[in-house]
Design a protein around this motif. Structure first.
Motif: not given
Length: 250
Positions: A44-47, A53-54, A82-85, A15-20
Motif C-alpha cells: 500500500g505504500h506509494p513506493f 519506473l512507474t 526516460h525511454k520507458g515513458v 511526480n506524475p512519474v516515479t522511478g528511474c
C-alpha cells in the motif's frame, strides 16, 4: 504533489512519474532511489515497488487544482524523458503544464537529446511557453553534450543543474542558457566537491551575465555544509539581472 519542498530553488514538486534507471556517474548515489527503495515491498505504500519506473496517471491533473501560483519541480523522483515513458504520457504532462499557466514548471533531465527532440516536435522552431523551464543535469566535463542539446531545444527558459558536481566542468558555452544551479552531493556515500570547481562555474556565469544559484556543499546530510560561497549566498533566478564580472573572482 508535495505542496512544499526542501529543495532551495523550487516551491513544490509534482511526480506524475516515479522511478528511474542509472545513466551516468551523477546517478551513482541517487537520493530518489535511496529514498524509494526503503519502502520496497511495503503493502500500500506509494513506493511499494521501490524505484521501478512507474507511471502515475492519477497525478496528471494535480497542478490544475493548486490555485496558488508556485514554482513546481517536475519529476523530482524520476526523469520525464526516460525511454520507458511513452510519448503520449509526456504529451499529457505538457498538456497539464500548458493549461496550468499560473505556475512555473521546472523540467529537468539527463536524457537531453530526447528532451530536445520532443520539444522540437511539440513547438517546432519557436520557443516553448515562458512558464515551462527546461534544464539538463551535468555532473562534470564529460557530460557537456547535454548543454549543447539544451541550447538546440526550443525552450523559453533553459537551465543547468550542475549537481552533484563530482569533477571540474571546464569551459562552458553559456550562450542561450538562462540559469545555472550548482550543488554538492549528499548522503552516506557523498563524493567531495572542490571549492575551485564551484568558483570556476560561478565566475563563468558572472562573466556571461547568467543567473547563478549555489544550492549546497553537500556531505552526509544535505544541509550540513551550508550554502555559503566566499562569504555570501548565491540565489539568483532567471528574469533577475545577474551581476556581470569582467574577470574571475576569488
Amino acid at each position: 504533489m508535495a505542496e512544499t519542498s526542501t529543495i532551495e530553488w523550487t516551491d513544490a514538486t509534482w511526480n506524475p512519474v516515479t522511478g528511474c534507471t542509472k545513466i551516468s556517474a551523477g546517478c551513482d548515489n541517487c537520493y530518489a532511489e535511496r529514498f524509494s527503495e526503503r519502502f520496497r515491498g511495503v503493502p500500500g505504500h506509494p513506493f511499494e515497488t521501490g524505484f521501478d519506473l512507474t507511471l502515475r496517471p492519477a497525478r496528471l491533473t494535480q497542478p490544475l487544482s493548486w490555485r496558488q501560483p508556485k514554482m513546481v519541480f517536475v519529476n523530482s523522483m524520476s526523469d520525464l524523458f526516460h525511454k520507458g515513458v511513452p510519448s503520449a504520457f509526456i504529451d499529457r504532462v505538457f498538456d497539464t503544464m500548458e493549461q496550468a499557466d499560473w505556475h512555473t514548471f521546472q523540467v529537468l533531465t539527463k536524457r537531453s537529446s530526447l528532451m530536445r527532440d520532443y520539444l522540437r516536435r511539440r513547438y517546432g522552431t519557436g520557443r516553448g511557453p515562458a512558464h515551462i523551464w527546461c534544464g539538463v543535469s551535468v555532473e562534470d566535463a564529460s557530460k557537456l553534450s547535454r548543454v549543447r542539446h539544451l541550447r538546440d531545444a526550443p525552450a523559453s527558459i533553459r537551465f543547468l543543474s550542475i549537481e552533484p558536481l563530482i569533477g571540474p566542468i571546464g569551459q562552458l558555452d553559456l550562450s542561450g542558457i538562462d540559469w545555472v544551479i550548482v550543488g554538492g552531493e549528499s548522503g552516506p556515500r557523498a563524493r567531495p566537491m572542490s571549492p575551485e570547481w564551484v568558483r570556476e562555474v560561478r565566475d563563468q556565469c558572472r562573466r556571461a551575465g547568467v543567473a547563478f544559484f549555489f544550492k549546497q556543499w553537500g556531505g552526509y546530510r544535505p544541509k550540513a555544509g551550508g550554502r555559503t560561497l566566499d562569504g555570501r549566498e548565491w540565489s539568483e533566478f532567471p528574469g533577475r539581472t545577474a551581476e556581470r564580472l569582467p574577470d574571475a573572482v576569488g
